[in-house]
Design an enzyme around this catalytic site. Sequence first.
Site, PDB file in Angstrom:
ATOM      1  N   ASP A  67     -15.651   9.498  10.610  1.00  0.00           N
ATOM      2  CA  ASP A  67     -14.562   8.585  10.291  1.00  0.00           C
ATOM      3  C   ASP A  67     -13.274   9.367  10.573  1.00  0.00           C
ATOM      4  OD1 ASP A  67     -14.511   5.787   8.473  1.00  0.00           O
ATOM      5  OD2 ASP A  67     -12.612   6.874   8.525  1.00  0.00           O
ATOM      6  N   ARG A  94       0.807  -1.222   0.000  1.00  0.00           N
ATOM      7  CA  ARG A  94       0.000   0.000   0.000  1.00  0.00           C
ATOM      8  C   ARG A  94       0.842   1.276   0.000  1.00  0.00           C
ATOM      9  NH1 ARG A  94      -5.517  -1.256   3.298  1.00  0.00           N
ATOM     10  NH2 ARG A  94      -6.025  -3.133   2.136  1.00  0.00           N
TER      11      ARG A  94
HETATM   12  C1  LIG Z   1     -13.831  -1.627   7.207  1.00  0.00           C
HETATM   13  S1  LIG Z   1     -14.429   0.018   7.309  1.00  0.00           S
HETATM   14  C2  LIG Z   1     -16.030  -0.265   8.050  1.00  0.00           C
HETATM   15  C3  LIG Z   1     -17.080   0.644   7.467  1.00  0.00           C
HETATM   16  C4  LIG Z   1     -18.512   0.438   8.006  1.00  0.00           C
HETATM   17  N1  LIG Z   1     -18.585   0.714   9.413  1.00  0.00           N
HETATM   18  C5  LIG Z   1     -19.047  -0.943   7.720  1.00  0.00           C
HETATM   19  O1  LIG Z   1     -19.198  -1.732   8.649  1.00  0.00           O
HETATM   20  O2  LIG Z   1     -19.310  -1.248   6.547  1.00  0.00           O
HETATM   21  C6  LIG Z   1     -13.472   0.642   8.698  1.00  0.00           C
HETATM   22  C7  LIG Z   1     -13.503   2.154   8.811  1.00  0.00           C
HETATM   23  O3  LIG Z   1     -12.975   2.517  10.089  1.00  0.00           O
HETATM   24  C8  LIG Z   1     -12.249   3.716   9.959  1.00  0.00           C
HETATM   25  N2  LIG Z   1     -11.318   3.860  11.085  1.00  0.00           N
HETATM   26  C9  LIG Z   1     -10.177   3.180  11.315  1.00  0.00           C
HETATM   27  N3  LIG Z   1      -9.580   3.625  12.429  1.00  0.00           N
HETATM   28  C10 LIG Z   1     -10.382   4.601  12.930  1.00  0.00           C
HETATM   29  C11 LIG Z   1     -10.285   5.455  14.061  1.00  0.00           C
HETATM   30  N4  LIG Z   1      -9.273   5.386  14.903  1.00  0.00           N
HETATM   31  N5  LIG Z   1     -11.277   6.352  14.255  1.00  0.00           N
HETATM   32  C12 LIG Z   1     -12.330   6.437  13.395  1.00  0.00           C
HETATM   33  N6  LIG Z   1     -12.460   5.660  12.307  1.00  0.00           N
HETATM   34  C13 LIG Z   1     -11.490   4.759  12.073  1.00  0.00           C
HETATM   35  C14 LIG Z   1     -11.549   3.550   8.619  1.00  0.00           C
HETATM   36  O4  LIG Z   1     -11.131   4.795   8.098  1.00  0.00           O
HETATM   37  C15 LIG Z   1     -12.623   2.855   7.780  1.00  0.00           C
HETATM   38  O5  LIG Z   1     -13.382   3.782   7.052  1.00  0.00           O
END
Ligand SMILES: C[S@@+](CC[C@H](N)C(=O)[O-])C[C@H]1O[C@@H](n2cnc3c(N)ncnc32)[C@H](O)[C@@H]1O
Length: 270
Positions: free
Chosen positions: A140, A39
């Site tokens: 997010d 990445r």
């Molecule tokens: C796999 S996606 C899940 C999206 C959605 N909640 C779903 O279940 O389809 C994980 C998301 O968590 C966010 N994320 C990761 N670490 C985070 C943090 N410390 N605070 C807020 N968001 C975070 C990422 O940017 C990403 O958009």
Amino acid sequence: MTHGIPYPSDSEFLKYQRLIEESTGIFLPPHKKTLLNNRLSKRLVERSCKNFSEYFSLISDSGESHELEMALELITTNETYFFREPKHFDFLNKVLQQRQGDTKTFRVWCAAASTGEEPYTIAMILSESCSSPWELVASDVNEKVLEHAYKAIYRDDRLSGVSPAFMDKYFLHGIGKYQSHVRITPELRYRVKFLKVNLMHDFTGMGKFDAIFIRNVMIYFERETQIKVMQRISKCIKPNGYVFVGHSESLHGVDKEFRMRCPAVYQYGV
Ligand SMILES: C[S@@+](CC[C@H](N)C(=O)[O-])C[C@H]1O[C@@H](n2cnc3c(N)ncnc32)[C@H](O)[C@@H]1O
């Protein structure tokens, strides 16, 4: 080597692992070294860095906070789709049916909203079934995904979970270069308030919510971090409020005030 960049050494990987966990809570286990390599290598070339150590110095420089953000955006996984884990939306629907007649504003927070498919799914359910005023906050840590969510433009081959009735009511079909795209209707779009919130930081100023969706994000956190995040979540949930986590996540042993009501749905303080 990828893009002419040597594969990260163990000590380089450790430095990235620490920085990523401090910044986002995400724990990259050692077998994710290839993910780090795949990445970031292209970005190293773009920034004229010869190896992972040089790029690490760059993102650790306080004057380059934008570059750190970009690296974190490249590393995090944003996979999401409309009506993911659909039983959760049936459950939300039922909760809303049961509170018919309650005039208080129903507040929902979608805490890892990614590119918006999840909060717009919630907004459709609220719009259909919530008889009182409602508010929906979607957040997010990643600004890029939030921009996408705000624009609300999606490829039309990513909509398999959406019923034809909801397609008609909440989506507009693109034309010209947007022919194979759809956009959420403005009426629904404007109901969602997007914010940048890092779950690692204090977010208790956001007030109290009736339901919090924090799905498919804690899976990337170590247990200790999950516990800290859920302690903060518990301060933002109203008594009897619901917390939705991903189906492969569990609040078992995190806080006894969270009682499981059905798989991956917990009610607080009852
Ligand atoms: C796999 S996606 C899940 C999206 C959605 N909640 C779903 O279940 O389809 C994980 C998301 O968590 C966010 N994320 C990761 N670490 C985070 C943090 N410390 N605070 C807020 N968001 C975070 C990422 O940017 C990403 O958009």
